[in-house]
Each structure stands twice: as structure tokens, then as C-alpha cells.
Design an enzyme around this catalytic site. Sequence first.
Site, PDB file in Angstrom:
ATOM      1  N   HIS A 223      75.842 116.337 -15.454  1.00  0.00           N
ATOM      2  CA  HIS A 223      75.032 116.095 -14.939  1.00  0.00           C
ATOM      3  C   HIS A 223      73.772 117.200 -15.682  1.00  0.00           C
ATOM      4  CE1 HIS A 223      76.010 119.708 -12.506  1.00  0.00           C
ATOM      5  NE2 HIS A 223      75.102 119.089 -12.003  1.00  0.00           N
TER       6      HIS A 223
HETATM    7  C1  UD1 Z   1      70.697 119.355  -8.674  1.00  0.00           C
HETATM    8  C2  UD1 Z   1      70.537 120.307  -8.532  1.00  0.00           C
HETATM    9  C3  UD1 Z   1      71.386 121.042  -9.039  1.00  0.00           C
HETATM   10  C4  UD1 Z   1      73.245 120.565  -8.882  1.00  0.00           C
HETATM   11  C5  UD1 Z   1      73.377 118.997  -8.419  1.00  0.00           C
HETATM   12  C6  UD1 Z   1      74.317 118.728  -8.159  1.00  0.00           C
HETATM   13  C7  UD1 Z   1      68.295 121.435  -8.188  1.00  0.00           C
HETATM   14  C8  UD1 Z   1      67.046 122.499  -9.667  1.00  0.00           C
HETATM   15  N1  UD1 Z   1      69.464 121.274  -9.382  1.00  0.00           N
HETATM   16  O1  UD1 Z   1      70.626 118.222  -9.514  1.00  0.00           O
HETATM   17  O2  UD1 Z   1      71.936 122.374  -9.479  1.00  0.00           O
HETATM   18  O3  UD1 Z   1      74.025 121.229  -9.641  1.00  0.00           O
HETATM   19  O4  UD1 Z   1      72.339 118.988  -8.433  1.00  0.00           O
HETATM   20  O5  UD1 Z   1      74.446 117.280  -7.814  1.00  0.00           O
HETATM   21  O6  UD1 Z   1      67.796 121.275  -7.339  1.00  0.00           O
HETATM   22  N2  UD1 Z   1      70.279 111.446  -6.669  1.00  0.00           N
HETATM   23  C9  UD1 Z   1      71.031 110.037  -5.760  1.00  0.00           C
HETATM   24  N3  UD1 Z   1      70.564 110.251  -4.633  1.00  0.00           N
HETATM   25  C10 UD1 Z   1      71.400 111.306  -4.179  1.00  0.00           C
HETATM   26  C11 UD1 Z   1      70.524 112.406  -4.903  1.00  0.00           C
HETATM   27  C12 UD1 Z   1      70.301 112.658  -5.940  1.00  0.00           C
HETATM   28  O7  UD1 Z   1      69.868 108.823  -6.464  1.00  0.00           O
HETATM   29  O8  UD1 Z   1      71.295 111.978  -3.069  1.00  0.00           O
HETATM   30  C13 UD1 Z   1      68.897 110.507  -8.190  1.00  0.00           C
HETATM   31  C14 UD1 Z   1      68.088 111.031  -7.997  1.00  0.00           C
HETATM   32  O9  UD1 Z   1      67.333 109.901  -8.903  1.00  0.00           O
HETATM   33  C15 UD1 Z   1      67.030 112.369  -8.516  1.00  0.00           C
HETATM   34  C16 UD1 Z   1      68.119 112.825  -9.491  1.00  0.00           C
HETATM   35  O10 UD1 Z   1      69.475 112.043  -9.208  1.00  0.00           O
HETATM   36  O11 UD1 Z   1      65.983 112.039  -8.784  1.00  0.00           O
HETATM   37  C17 UD1 Z   1      67.828 113.919  -9.556  1.00  0.00           C
HETATM   38  O12 UD1 Z   1      68.863 114.583  -8.318  1.00  0.00           O
HETATM   39  P1  UD1 Z   1      67.902 116.308  -7.780  1.00  0.00           P
HETATM   40  O13 UD1 Z   1      68.151 117.122  -6.920  1.00  0.00           O
HETATM   41  O14 UD1 Z   1      66.232 116.530  -7.899  1.00  0.00           O
HETATM   42  O15 UD1 Z   1      68.520 116.933  -9.319  1.00  0.00           O
HETATM   43  P2  UD1 Z   1      69.987 116.834  -9.559  1.00  0.00           P
HETATM   44  O16 UD1 Z   1      70.205 116.689 -10.677  1.00  0.00           O
HETATM   45  O17 UD1 Z   1      71.310 116.081  -8.483  1.00  0.00           O
END
Ligand code: UD1
Length: 395
Positions: A223
Site C-alpha cells: 500500500h
Molecule cells: C496510513 C498510514 C500508513 C499506514 C497505513 C496502514 C499515514 C501517513 N499513513 O496510510 O503509515 O501504514 O495507514 O493502513 O498516516 N481509506 C478508506 N477507508 C479507510 C481508510 C482509508 O477508504 O478506512 C482510503 C481513502 O481513500 C484514503 C486512502 O485509503 O484516501 C489512504 O488512507 P490514509 O489514511 O490517508 O493513508 P494510508 O495509505 O491508509
Amino acid sequence: MIKVILIAGARPNFMKIAPIIRSIKKHNQSINDSRFTIQEILVHTGQHYDYEMSKVFFEDLDLPEPDVYLEVGSGSHAEQTGQIMIKFEKVLLKERPDLVIVVGDVNSTLASALASVKLHIPVAHVEAGLRSFDRTMPEEINRLLTDAISDYLFTPSPDADENLKKEGIPESKIFLVGDVMVDSLLLNLEKARKSKILEKLGLRKSSSDDCPLTIDYSLLTLHRPSNVDDKDSFLKIITALTEIARRLPIIFPVHLRTRKQIESFGLQPYFINALANERRPTTIDGGVCLLDPLGYLDFLNLMMHAKCVLTDSGGIQEETTVLGIPCLTLRDTTERPITISQGTNVLVGNDTQKIIDEAFKILDGKKKQGKVYELWDGKTAQRVVNIIVNDFQLP
Ligand code: UD1
């Protein structure tokens, strides 16, 4: 009474917070002097909000319902960090805690630490001092900044202490306590063994641990923006995966951001789609099989039975080392070098041939033997709580 706020926001936070809450409760039960009871308030920022990214972890880890839910949701880094700061500051002003405990390196970690120190509220950072020395990783920036402003730096391994000292952090703030995530792993191993995920996926006929697997498999997570936001990098990895999957199916519980990228780059043909929401049969018999994100116990079970784990996650590098499962890390750097020097981890980046060569070595029985660092013993959270209590007891 010591009033403590604990922050959890994103998936990798939940298994780090759970043992700390457990140790706080144990501490409260064990003392007679109510002045040193810890009152804990759990704040969920809402960085992760879907059932598979958050709620299932609360269920699997027996975490209490959050006392406060900030509901920040997704957004750019600045939006997410800013929203958490704005909303968390209000909680801080209302609660006026003696200490805020943050874990890991996600946006929620940095945002809540920053809001706290600005109000002169001390911060304890659990999993401090880890460095990949790659400042293009958002987590590296979160780690550097959180450590720079924290008052208690609880480190998982000696390399983290060295990093902090080199950055000029006074030794009096640094506490080598071990890895809190290993606490969760060891505590939940037996529960995880009872998961029915192998039978659900048709990988084993019975849930008895004596029953051999019907099909061996590798397990994949992916990811990181550097791997999945750039189509060429993603394709280099997929080419390797396709080759490896000719010998051994790869199970891929897919992160939501990765699923979006697979769809937007049109990469679906490379995967066998076993997503539950499509009501397709979920039996695994070859190829790279996409699954919905899994809960903690199901994922642990799949990890402990895998021939090999391929990942770009941080925590999985540690979990595989503790479980003695070979791990190929699809990154050029790691903030967890002890998993390479002592554990089962090997860095392979996104170099197609290197990924294939290292995976085939494992499939040919030449797997790296590792050992587990002595403080990864399941007692880290207890050490964290003891240090905090002793410090607050001092005049
Ligand atoms: C985040 C953390 C990363 C961790 C990862 C584990 C930061 C900078 N990054 O990255 O260190 O390894 O989580 O999962 O904090 N989304 C959903 N539903 C959710 C959560 C996320 O649909 O419940 C989607 C959204 O479109 C979002 C994307 O995933 O924009 C990324 O989520 P985000 O929390 O911004 O970063 P991660 O890539 O999950």
C-alpha cells in the site's frame, strides 16, 4: 490520579494501543493508592473509518469503544493533519490531561503530538527513534517530528536509541522498552490459531492445527505510495508476483488505497478477484488472489501459516521475525533494521528479478533463519506504564 489521553487513528495503531490500555487497567487493579491511578481516555481520530480498517480491530483486540471520535476521515496529508489538530485541540482544552500517548508514525500520531505540545501537555511516543532515512516517506517525516517534540521516547530496539542520540535528543528522555506490537502478537497468538480463515479460503480442510494445508501459499500486502501510486513501479512488482504465483498462489488482502489504484490503472486482469463484496467463490487455487482487508486475527493466522510473506508494511517486518516466517520487504529502505540484522527480513525493493530470486530461494527451502530481540518479550506495555507511573510519582 494521572489523566492520560491515548490516540489511535489508523489501522497499525490499534494493535499498539491495545496492550497499553490493558497494562493501564492492570496497574489500576494492582495499586491501593488512588493518587496513582491512571484515568485513560481513548481518542479515535477517524483517519481510518471503514469496518475492515478500524472496527474489526476493536473487536479482535477487545479494545474499549473510543471515548472520543474525531471523525476526520480521508483527505490530503495537510487536510488530515490539520483537521486532527483542530479537533483534538478542543478535546485537550476540555480534558486537560497530564500526558498524551501516541504510537507509531501515521498522520494521527504527529497531528495529536503537535496539538498537545503547543498547549504544553507532555507527549509520550511509543515506537520512537525508528528511521528509514528516506524523507520521501510520509511516515519518516511523522517519526522525525513526533520524536523532536515528545517528552518520553519509548524505543523498540537499540538502533532507535542511537538514532535519537545522533539527533541530539537527551538520553534522559529515551527509554528502551521493546516492541509494543509484539505484546499484541504474543497475547493473541492462541486466539488467532482458532481463526477459520484457512478453511474459508479452502486452504485447509479442518481447523485443527494438526491438519496440513491443502495448498501452500504466500501472503502479500502492498500500500505504500511509492509502490502503488506510480503505475510503472506497481507493474514491476506485479510482474514478479505473477511469476512467483506460477509456483505458489499469492493471497493479497488488498488495502483500500491499493484497490483504488488497481482500478484506476486498469490492472484488474493481473489478479484473481476474490473480493467478498462481489459474492464470488473465495477458494484460492492459483494466481494472485485479491481479498478484502482482513481483521487482526485472520491476518495473523494467514501470516503464521504462510511459506513466505511479501510486504511493504512496517509492522509486518517485525511480526514475521517474531513468527519465524521469511519476509521479503518490497522497499529499498527499512526503519526496522533489526529485522534484517537479526530477523527473517530481506529488502528487495521493487526490482522484479530480485523479488523473484529471493522468493524462489525461500520456495527452494533456503530460508533465512532469524532470532528475536530479547526485549520483544510481550512485556513492553507494562514497562511503558511503569516508567510513566514512576515518573509521575517523583516529587
Ligand atoms: C496510513 C498510514 C500508513 C499506514 C497505513 C496502514 C499515514 C501517513 N499513513 O496510510 O503509515 O501504514 O495507514 O493502513 O498516516 N481509506 C478508506 N477507508 C479507510 C481508510 C482509508 O477508504 O478506512 C482510503 C481513502 O481513500 C484514503 C486512502 O485509503 O484516501 C489512504 O488512507 P490514509 O489514511 O490517508 O493513508 P494510508 O495509505 O491508509
